[in-house]
Design a protein around this motif. Structure first.
Motif, PDB file in Angstrom:
ATOM      1  N   UNK A 128       0.817  -1.211   0.000  1.00  0.00           N
ATOM      2  CA  UNK A 128       0.000   0.000   0.000  1.00  0.00           C
ATOM      3  C   UNK A 128       0.851   1.262   0.000  1.00  0.00           C
ATOM      4  N   UNK A 129       1.807   1.361   0.911  1.00  0.00           N
ATOM      5  CA  UNK A 129       2.677   2.530   0.949  1.00  0.00           C
ATOM      6  C   UNK A 129       3.715   2.489  -0.169  1.00  0.00           C
ATOM      7  N   UNK A 130       4.217   1.310  -0.498  1.00  0.00           N
ATOM      8  CA  UNK A 130       5.233   1.200  -1.539  1.00  0.00           C
ATOM      9  C   UNK A 130       4.684   1.699  -2.875  1.00  0.00           C
ATOM     10  N   UNK A 131       3.434   1.396  -3.176  1.00  0.00           N
ATOM     11  CA  UNK A 131       2.824   1.876  -4.419  1.00  0.00           C
ATOM     12  C   UNK A 131       2.831   3.398  -4.464  1.00  0.00           C
ATOM     13  N   UNK A 132       2.587   4.010  -3.319  1.00  0.00           N
ATOM     14  CA  UNK A 132       2.607   5.478  -3.247  1.00  0.00           C
ATOM     15  C   UNK A 132       4.023   6.010  -3.433  1.00  0.00           C
ATOM     16  N   UNK A 133       4.979   5.404  -2.719  1.00  0.00           N
ATOM     17  CA  UNK A 133       6.364   5.867  -2.778  1.00  0.00           C
ATOM     18  C   UNK A 133       6.968   5.700  -4.173  1.00  0.00           C
ATOM     19  N   UNK A 134       6.511   4.697  -4.901  1.00  0.00           N
ATOM     20  CA  UNK A 134       7.014   4.459  -6.254  1.00  0.00           C
ATOM     21  C   UNK A 134       6.298   5.307  -7.304  1.00  0.00           C
ATOM     22  N   UNK A 135       5.271   6.017  -6.872  1.00  0.00           N
ATOM     23  CA  UNK A 135       4.544   6.873  -7.799  1.00  0.00           C
ATOM     24  C   UNK A 135       3.529   6.154  -8.658  1.00  0.00           C
TER      25      UNK A 135
ATOM     26  N   UNK B 213       3.194  -3.055  -8.314  1.00  0.00           N
ATOM     27  CA  UNK B 213       3.954  -3.045  -7.059  1.00  0.00           C
ATOM     28  C   UNK B 213       4.383  -4.451  -6.674  1.00  0.00           C
ATOM     29  N   UNK B 214       3.497  -5.429  -6.825  1.00  0.00           N
ATOM     30  CA  UNK B 214       3.841  -6.810  -6.499  1.00  0.00           C
ATOM     31  C   UNK B 214       4.972  -7.318  -7.391  1.00  0.00           C
ATOM     32  N   UNK B 215       4.974  -6.897  -8.643  1.00  0.00           N
ATOM     33  CA  UNK B 215       6.068  -7.281  -9.548  1.00  0.00           C
ATOM     34  C   UNK B 215       7.368  -6.619  -9.118  1.00  0.00           C
ATOM     35  N   UNK B 216       7.273  -5.377  -8.650  1.00  0.00           N
ATOM     36  CA  UNK B 216       8.464  -4.674  -8.162  1.00  0.00           C
ATOM     37  C   UNK B 216       9.053  -5.397  -6.952  1.00  0.00           C
ATOM     38  N   UNK B 217       8.195  -5.848  -6.060  1.00  0.00           N
ATOM     39  CA  UNK B 217       8.654  -6.577  -4.865  1.00  0.00           C
ATOM     40  C   UNK B 217       9.395  -7.841  -5.270  1.00  0.00           C
TER      41      UNK B 217
ATOM     42  N   UNK C 124      17.247  -4.558   0.597  1.00  0.00           N
ATOM     43  CA  UNK C 124      18.149  -3.406   0.614  1.00  0.00           C
ATOM     44  C   UNK C 124      17.685  -2.331  -0.354  1.00  0.00           C
ATOM     45  N   UNK C 125      17.087  -2.743  -1.464  1.00  0.00           N
ATOM     46  CA  UNK C 125      16.568  -1.780  -2.437  1.00  0.00           C
ATOM     47  C   UNK C 125      15.252  -1.188  -1.959  1.00  0.00           C
ATOM     48  N   UNK C 126      14.362  -2.048  -1.475  1.00  0.00           N
ATOM     49  CA  UNK C 126      13.029  -1.606  -1.092  1.00  0.00           C
ATOM     50  C   UNK C 126      13.046  -0.710   0.144  1.00  0.00           C
ATOM     51  N   UNK C 127      13.946  -0.992   1.087  1.00  0.00           N
ATOM     52  CA  UNK C 127      13.974  -0.197   2.323  1.00  0.00           C
ATOM     53  C   UNK C 127      14.273   1.276   2.030  1.00  0.00           C
ATOM     54  N   UNK C 128      14.951   1.546   0.916  1.00  0.00           N
ATOM     55  CA  UNK C 128      15.264   2.928   0.558  1.00  0.00           C
ATOM     56  C   UNK C 128      14.058   3.656  -0.030  1.00  0.00           C
ATOM     57  N   UNK C 129      13.008   2.911  -0.330  1.00  0.00           N
ATOM     58  CA  UNK C 129      11.817   3.505  -0.931  1.00  0.00           C
ATOM     59  C   UNK C 129      10.718   3.821   0.087  1.00  0.00           C
ATOM     60  N   UNK C 130      10.868   3.326   1.305  1.00  0.00           N
ATOM     61  CA  UNK C 130       9.806   3.482   2.296  1.00  0.00           C
ATOM     62  C   UNK C 130      10.180   4.529   3.342  1.00  0.00           C
TER      63      UNK C 130
END
Length: 356
Positions: free
Chosen positions: A65-72, A271-275, A281-287
């Motif tokens: 939910x938040x990752x989708x927002x952070x990724x635009x 977003x699920x494909x991005x995960x 290490x990559x994802x933590x920089x996006x949240x």
């Protein structure tokens, strides 16, 4: 005294049903069947504005939910999504039934529970193929509590009464020969409040997720009794697949706003494909930093990488999952027991299969 959220939800369900009957849209009619928007459709009544309440935004199980927002990804779809946080999924559901939000980021099992109360709610995308929940017990009780069979008379921490952790706790007690009425279920949410409840011995065991699991384990104050962060652990505990995190909405809202729902699902499938394509290490920089502040960045990354398999790579509801959810709830839940519930009315894959 705090009002039981189960009581609040039942009152809202009854009120909603009464209103629906009064305006001639409910009664004995069958559940609304969701449909993807027609080709060429560009807008609907929601016009891209959506309010979603999540049962714990900073939990890893609700990351999309938040990752989708952070990724635009919401913005890419032309959506204006307002995310709000509610520690317990049951309270988020209550807010949706009251019309305060349009959808809920919570466990799919709530749609079955609500179906038993005559409410038409459906999941439009599934994000977790397993619950990601862990039952932790205090280290000083390791010799006394070896399985849920030892729970009688114990204080067990859950997010809140009527939450999915409440559902799972009652089922695990019942499955292991313990009458759920003999256990004391206490709402302790997650994070600092749950950890404090364990440290002060207010609860003997508690069900929670990452990053709270890593925080508590790091202190040495708890041990793992049951682990549902893998399909193997979930099947051992629950007897099969148990799809969890989903975006669910009233079927009437889905029917009225198919274009907006499709755009939401497009964002979540991406977003699920991005995960799947990236590590912790990559994802933590996006949240946001407060998502890992309690456990620490390194612990958050380690926890994510170890449980990455909980995330649904496609968004499609696991076909063998809903029957397990129904079986679990039917074991103890009086809202579901003896009811004729068509689980195919509690979710739809049409928006996922149409996602671009």
């Amino acid at each position: 005294m705090k009002e039981n959220p189960n009581t609040k939800r039942r009152m809202l369900v009854l009120a909603s049903a009464a209103i629906a009957v009064a305006i001639g849209v409910a009664g004995c009619s069958s559940a609304t069947t969701a449909t993807a928007p027609k080709a060429g459709a560009t807008s609907d009544s929601a016009n891209g504005n959506v309010a979603i309440m999540v049962g714990g935004l900073n939990k890893q199980i609700y990351l999309p939910f938040m990752l989708a927002q952070q990724l635009g990804y919401y913005k890419q779809q032309g959506l204006t999504v307002t995310l709000s946080d509610e520690p317990a999924g049951v309270d988020a559901t209550t807010n949706m039934l009251a019309g305060k939000v349009d959808g809920v980021g919570g466990f799919y099992d709530h749609t079955i529970d609500l179906a038993g109360l005559g409410q038409q709610v459906e999941s439009v995308v599934n994000m977790l193929v397993t619950p990601g929940e862990v039952e932790l017990c205090r280290s000083d009780l390791k010799g006394q509590i070896k399985s849920p069979a030892d729970w009688s008379g114990r204080n067990l921490g859950i997010t809140d009464l009527g939450s999915s952790t409440d559902f799972l706790t009652q089922y695990l007690a019942k499955k292991n020969g313990v009458d759920p009425t003999t256990i004391h279920r206490l709402g302790v949410q997650s994070g600092a409040t749950l950890i404090g409840a364990m440290q002060h011995k207010n609860v003997d065991c508690a069900m929670t997720t990452e990053p709270t699991v890593s925080q508590l384990m790091a202190t040495g104050g708890a041990y793992i009794l049951l682990d549902m962060r893998s399909s193997k652990g979930t099947s051992a505990a629950l007897g099969g697949e148990y799809p969890a995190t989903s975006l669910y909405m009233k079927s009437s809202w889905v029917k009225q706003n198919p274009v907006t729902v499709q755009k939401l699902v497009n964002a979540y499938v991406k977003t699920l494909k991005y995960i799947q394509a990236n590590d912790g290490a990559t994802i933590v920089e996006k949240i946001p930093a407060d998502y890992y502040a309690g456990a620490g960045k390194a612990a958050w990354i380690k926890a994510f990488d170890s449980e990455k398999g909980i995330y649904n790579p496609t968004g499609i509801m696991p076909p063998n999952g809903p029957p397990t959810n129904l079986k679990v709830l039917s074991a103890f839940n009086k809202d579901v027991q003896g009811k004729s519930i068509d689980i195919h009315q509690t979710y739809t894959d049409k928006f996922v299969t149409a996602a671009k």
